[in-house]
Design a protein around this motif. Structure first.
Motif, PDB file in Angstrom:
ATOM      1  N   LEU A  97       0.827  -1.209   0.000  1.00 47.03           N
ATOM      2  CA  LEU A  97       0.000   0.000   0.000  1.00 47.03           C
ATOM      3  C   LEU A  97       0.863   1.260   0.000  1.00 47.03           C
ATOM      4  N   ASP A  98       2.028   1.183   0.684  1.00 45.31           N
ATOM      5  CA  ASP A  98       2.966   2.320   0.601  1.00 45.31           C
ATOM      6  C   ASP A  98       3.348   2.582  -0.847  1.00 45.31           C
ATOM      7  N   GLN A  99       3.642   1.494  -1.574  1.00 45.42           N
ATOM      8  CA  GLN A  99       4.056   1.647  -2.981  1.00 45.42           C
ATOM      9  C   GLN A  99       2.929   2.225  -3.840  1.00 45.42           C
ATOM     10  N   LEU A 100       1.694   1.845  -3.507  1.00 44.67           N
ATOM     11  CA  LEU A 100       0.557   2.427  -4.242  1.00 44.67           C
ATOM     12  C   LEU A 100       0.474   3.927  -3.942  1.00 44.67           C
ATOM     13  N   HIS A 101       0.570   4.258  -2.667  1.00 44.35           N
ATOM     14  CA  HIS A 101       0.364   5.652  -2.253  1.00 44.35           C
ATOM     15  C   HIS A 101       1.488   6.570  -2.719  1.00 44.35           C
ATOM     16  N   ASP A 102       2.727   6.044  -2.804  1.00 42.20           N
ATOM     17  CA  ASP A 102       3.804   6.944  -3.250  1.00 42.20           C
ATOM     18  C   ASP A 102       4.017   6.885  -4.770  1.00 42.20           C
ATOM     19  N   GLY A 103       3.154   6.136  -5.451  1.00 42.85           N
ATOM     20  CA  GLY A 103       3.178   6.150  -6.918  1.00 42.85           C
ATOM     21  C   GLY A 103       4.183   5.198  -7.548  1.00 42.85           C
ATOM     22  N   THR A 104       4.941   4.420  -6.734  1.00 44.61           N
ATOM     23  CA  THR A 104       5.905   3.494  -7.353  1.00 44.61           C
ATOM     24  C   THR A 104       5.197   2.253  -7.906  1.00 44.61           C
ATOM     25  N   ALA A 105       4.034   1.890  -7.330  1.00 49.06           N
ATOM     26  CA  ALA A 105       3.276   0.767  -7.891  1.00 49.06           C
ATOM     27  C   ALA A 105       2.192   1.318  -8.803  1.00 49.06           C
ATOM     28  N   LYS A 106       1.905   0.595  -9.854  1.00 48.43           N
ATOM     29  CA  LYS A 106       0.866   1.027 -10.799  1.00 48.43           C
ATOM     30  C   LYS A 106      -0.412   0.228 -10.576  1.00 48.43           C
ATOM     31  N   TYR A 107      -1.470   0.698 -11.210  1.00 52.74           N
ATOM     32  CA  TYR A 107      -2.721  -0.057 -11.286  1.00 52.74           C
ATOM     33  C   TYR A 107      -3.243   0.175 -12.703  1.00 52.74           C
ATOM     34  N   SER A 108      -4.289  -0.557 -13.075  1.00 52.11           N
ATOM     35  CA  SER A 108      -4.759  -0.465 -14.458  1.00 52.11           C
ATOM     36  C   SER A 108      -5.209   0.960 -14.799  1.00 52.11           C
ATOM     37  N   SER A 109      -4.692   1.480 -15.909  1.00 50.87           N
ATOM     38  CA  SER A 109      -4.962   2.870 -16.303  1.00 50.87           C
ATOM     39  C   SER A 109      -6.426   3.150 -16.606  1.00 50.87           C
ATOM     40  N   ILE A 110      -7.189   2.104 -16.886  1.00 48.59           N
ATOM     41  CA  ILE A 110      -8.601   2.304 -17.233  1.00 48.59           C
ATOM     42  C   ILE A 110      -9.332   3.052 -16.128  1.00 48.59           C
ATOM     43  N   PHE A 111      -8.874   2.900 -14.882  1.00 50.51           N
ATOM     44  CA  PHE A 111      -9.600   3.510 -13.758  1.00 50.51           C
ATOM     45  C   PHE A 111      -9.246   4.986 -13.565  1.00 50.51           C
ATOM     46  N   ASN A 112      -8.408   5.504 -14.439  1.00 51.26           N
ATOM     47  CA  ASN A 112      -8.108   6.933 -14.400  1.00 51.26           C
ATOM     48  C   ASN A 112      -8.993   7.737 -15.344  1.00 51.26           C
ATOM     49  N   TYR A 113     -10.031   7.075 -15.878  1.00 48.85           N
ATOM     50  CA  TYR A 113     -10.998   7.788 -16.710  1.00 48.85           C
ATOM     51  C   TYR A 113     -12.244   8.056 -15.866  1.00 48.85           C
ATOM     52  N   PRO A 114     -12.907   9.200 -16.083  1.00 48.84           N
ATOM     53  CA  PRO A 114     -14.072   9.537 -15.252  1.00 48.84           C
ATOM     54  C   PRO A 114     -15.330   8.772 -15.672  1.00 48.84           C
ATOM     55  N   THR A 115     -16.283   8.646 -14.742  1.00 53.67           N
ATOM     56  CA  THR A 115     -17.590   8.037 -15.058  1.00 53.67           C
ATOM     57  C   THR A 115     -18.632   9.151 -15.064  1.00 53.67           C
ATOM     58  N   LEU A 116     -18.989   9.592 -16.256  1.00 54.64           N
ATOM     59  CA  LEU A 116     -19.788  10.814 -16.392  1.00 54.64           C
ATOM     60  C   LEU A 116     -21.293  10.583 -16.328  1.00 54.64           C
ATOM     61  N   THR A 117     -21.755   9.424 -16.786  1.00 49.97           N
ATOM     62  CA  THR A 117     -23.205   9.160 -16.779  1.00 49.97           C
ATOM     63  C   THR A 117     -23.468   7.737 -16.289  1.00 49.97           C
ATOM     64  N   TRP A 118     -24.734   7.445 -16.017  1.00 48.25           N
ATOM     65  CA  TRP A 118     -25.113   6.095 -15.592  1.00 48.25           C
ATOM     66  C   TRP A 118     -24.716   5.048 -16.639  1.00 48.25           C
ATOM     67  N   ALA A 119     -24.754   5.424 -17.911  1.00 45.25           N
ATOM     68  CA  ALA A 119     -24.407   4.457 -18.961  1.00 45.25           C
ATOM     69  C   ALA A 119     -22.967   3.957 -18.801  1.00 45.25           C
ATOM     70  N   ASP A 120     -22.129   4.740 -18.139  1.00 43.14           N
ATOM     71  CA  ASP A 120     -20.745   4.297 -17.922  1.00 43.14           C
ATOM     72  C   ASP A 120     -20.688   3.043 -17.049  1.00 43.14           C
ATOM     73  N   MET A 121     -21.692   2.856 -16.174  1.00 45.00           N
ATOM     74  CA  MET A 121     -21.734   1.619 -15.365  1.00 45.00           C
ATOM     75  C   MET A 121     -21.956   0.421 -16.294  1.00 45.00           C
ATOM     76  N   GLY A 122     -22.754   0.647 -17.351  1.00 42.17           N
ATOM     77  CA  GLY A 122     -22.953  -0.414 -18.338  1.00 42.17           C
ATOM     78  C   GLY A 122     -21.680  -0.677 -19.127  1.00 42.17           C
ATOM     79  N   ALA A 123     -21.068   0.402 -19.626  1.00 43.58           N
ATOM     80  CA  ALA A 123     -19.866   0.253 -20.464  1.00 43.58           C
ATOM     81  C   ALA A 123     -18.727  -0.382 -19.670  1.00 43.58           C
ATOM     82  N   ILE A 124     -18.599  -0.021 -18.396  1.00 42.32           N
ATOM     83  CA  ILE A 124     -17.504  -0.580 -17.596  1.00 42.32           C
ATOM     84  C   ILE A 124     -17.713  -2.078 -17.378  1.00 42.32           C
ATOM     85  N   GLY A 125     -18.925  -2.463 -16.957  1.00 38.85           N
ATOM     86  CA  GLY A 125     -19.177  -3.889 -16.745  1.00 38.85           C
ATOM     87  C   GLY A 125     -18.964  -4.685 -18.026  1.00 38.85           C
TER      88      GLY A 125
END
Ligand code: FE2
Ligand code: FE2
Length: 315
Positions: A97-125
Motif C-alpha cells: 500500500l505504501d508503494q501504491l500511495h507513493d506512486g511506485t506501484a501502478k494499477y490499471s490505467s482504465i480507472f483513471n478515466y471519469p464516469t460521467l453518466t449512468w451508462a458508464d456503469m454499463g460500459a464498464i461492466g
C-alpha cells in the motif's frame, strides 16, 4: 544442489504443469515478477471500486443499486484475495500500500478515466470487466499456486460483472433516443481505453517472453486483445451500437476483425500519471488509508487482548 540444478528442476515442474507453492525454491526474478504483477492486480481491484462507487447513490432503481453495490463489494474481495496471494511471496500488505500511495506501484490505467453518466456503469461492466475476464481466465492456470487459486474465485464473480454491465447497455440501447445516445456515448469513451487494457503490443513488451516461459502468462497481449475484439464486436451488433473505429472490419483471410491504430501516446501518458483522474484516484485511496487508521489500530489492540487472554488461560 547448485543454483543451476535448482533452476532446471523448477523449470521442469512448470513444464509438467505442476504448481509452484510459497515454500518451494524459485528464481528471484520469478518472485519479483509475481510480486509486481499480483500487487498491481490487487491495486487495480481496489482503485477500480472508485469510478463505480461514484454511482451507487445515483443508481436509477433499487435493483440497479443492489446489483452495483454487490459488484463493487466483489472488487474489494478480489483485492483482498490478491493482497493475500502476494503476501505469500514475502512482501507485506503495508509495503504494497505504501508503494501504491507513493506512486511506485501502478494499477490499471482504465480507472483513471471519469464516469460521467449512468451508462458508464454499463460500459464498464461490459467492456472493462469483459476485458478483465479475457486476461484473467488464463491466469487460473498460472504456475504460481496461490495466484492461480485466487483467480479461480475472482473469475466466477467477473462473469456476473460483465453480464450486469451488458444488461444495463441492453436496457439503454432499447430505451428512448436519449438513453440510446447515452449508451453510445459511453461506448465511444470507453472503447479505446478498454482495448489498451491488454497492454503494449507484443514487440514492445519485453518481459512477456519470460513470463510465458514461466507460465505466469499463457497468451500474449495482442492475442488476448484480438480475442476480446472478435467477441465484443458481435455483442455491440446485438446492442445496435457502433464501435468508434472506422477501420474495424472482418478479415476473411485471418478469421479475425482488423482494427485501427491504438493511440499509445495516450496510454503512456495515463500510465505516467497524467490521465484525467490519476490524482483524484490516488488522493481517494490515501484518504481511505488515513481515515481507516483507527480501525486498524482497534483491530490490532483487540487481537493483542485476545492473545493475552489465551496466554493467561494456558499459563
Ligand atoms: Fe475484480
Ligand atoms: Fe469485476
Amino acid at each position: 544442489m547448485t543454483n543451476e540444478q535448482q533452476e532446471s528442476l523448477f523449470q521442469q515442474k512448470i513444464d509438467n504443469e505442476l504448481r509452484i507453492e510459497p515454500k518451494d525454491w524459485m528464481p528471484e526474478q520469478y518472485r519479483k515478477t509475481l510480486v509486481r504483477q499480483i500487487s498491481q492486480h490487487a491495486h487495480s481491484e481496489i482503485v477500480g471500486m472508485l469510478p463505480e462507487g461514484n454511482w451507487i447513490t445515483r443508481a436509477p432503481s433499487l435493483r440497479r443499486k443492489a446489483v452495483l453495490l454487490a459488484k463493487v463489494q466483489d472488487e474489494a474481495g478480489h483485492g483482498l484475495y490478491l493482497y493475500s496471494a502476494a503476501e505469500t511471496l514475502g512482501i507485506s500488505r503495508d509495503q504494497m500500500l505504501d508503494q501504491l500511495h507513493d506512486g511506485t506501484a501502478k494499477y490499471s490505467s482504465i480507472f483513471n478515466y471519469p464516469t460521467l453518466t449512468w451508462a458508464d456503469m454499463g460500459a464498464i461492466g461490459w467492456l472493462v470487466d469483459g476485458a478483465a475476464i479475457m486476461n484473467q481466465v488464463p491466469l487460473c492456470r498460472c504456475s504460481y499456486g496461490p495466484y492461480s487459486r485466487a483467480m479461480i474465485r475472482v473469475c466466477k464473480e467477473e462473469s456476473f460483472h460483465q453480464r450486469q454491465g451488458y444488461e444495463i447497455m441492453l436496457t439503454l440501447a432499447n430505451g428512448t433516443a436519449i438513453q440510446k445516445k447515452m449508451a453510445q456515448d459511453a461506448l465511444n469513451r470507453f472503447w479505446w481505453p478498454a482495448i489498451m487494457m491488454f497492454g503494449p503490443n507484443d514487440d514492445a513488451s519485453p518481459n512477456s517472453i519470460q513470463s510465458m516461459k514461466w507460465k505466469i502468462k499463457r497468451f500474449s497481449n495482442d492475442d488476448l486483445r484480438q480475442k476480446f475484439i472478435d467477441v465484443t464486436v458481435e455483442q455491440a451488433n446485438i446492442l445496435g451500437l457502433t464501435i468508434p473505429d472506422k477501420d474495424l472490419k472482418w478479415n476473411e483471410e485471418r478469421g479475425h476483425y482488423d482494427f485501427g491504430t491504438i493511440n499509445w501516446d495516450e496510454f503512456w501518458n495515463v500510465v505516467k500519471g497524467n490521465g484525467p483522474c490519476n490524482k483524484e484516484r490516488l488522493a481517494a485511496r490515501k484518504n481511505a488509508w488515513d481515515n481507516g487508521a483507527w480501525v486498524r489500530d482497534a483491530a490490532t489492540a483487540h487481537s493483542e487482548k485476545l492473545a493475552a487472554k489465551k496466554a493467561a488461560m494456558t499459563a
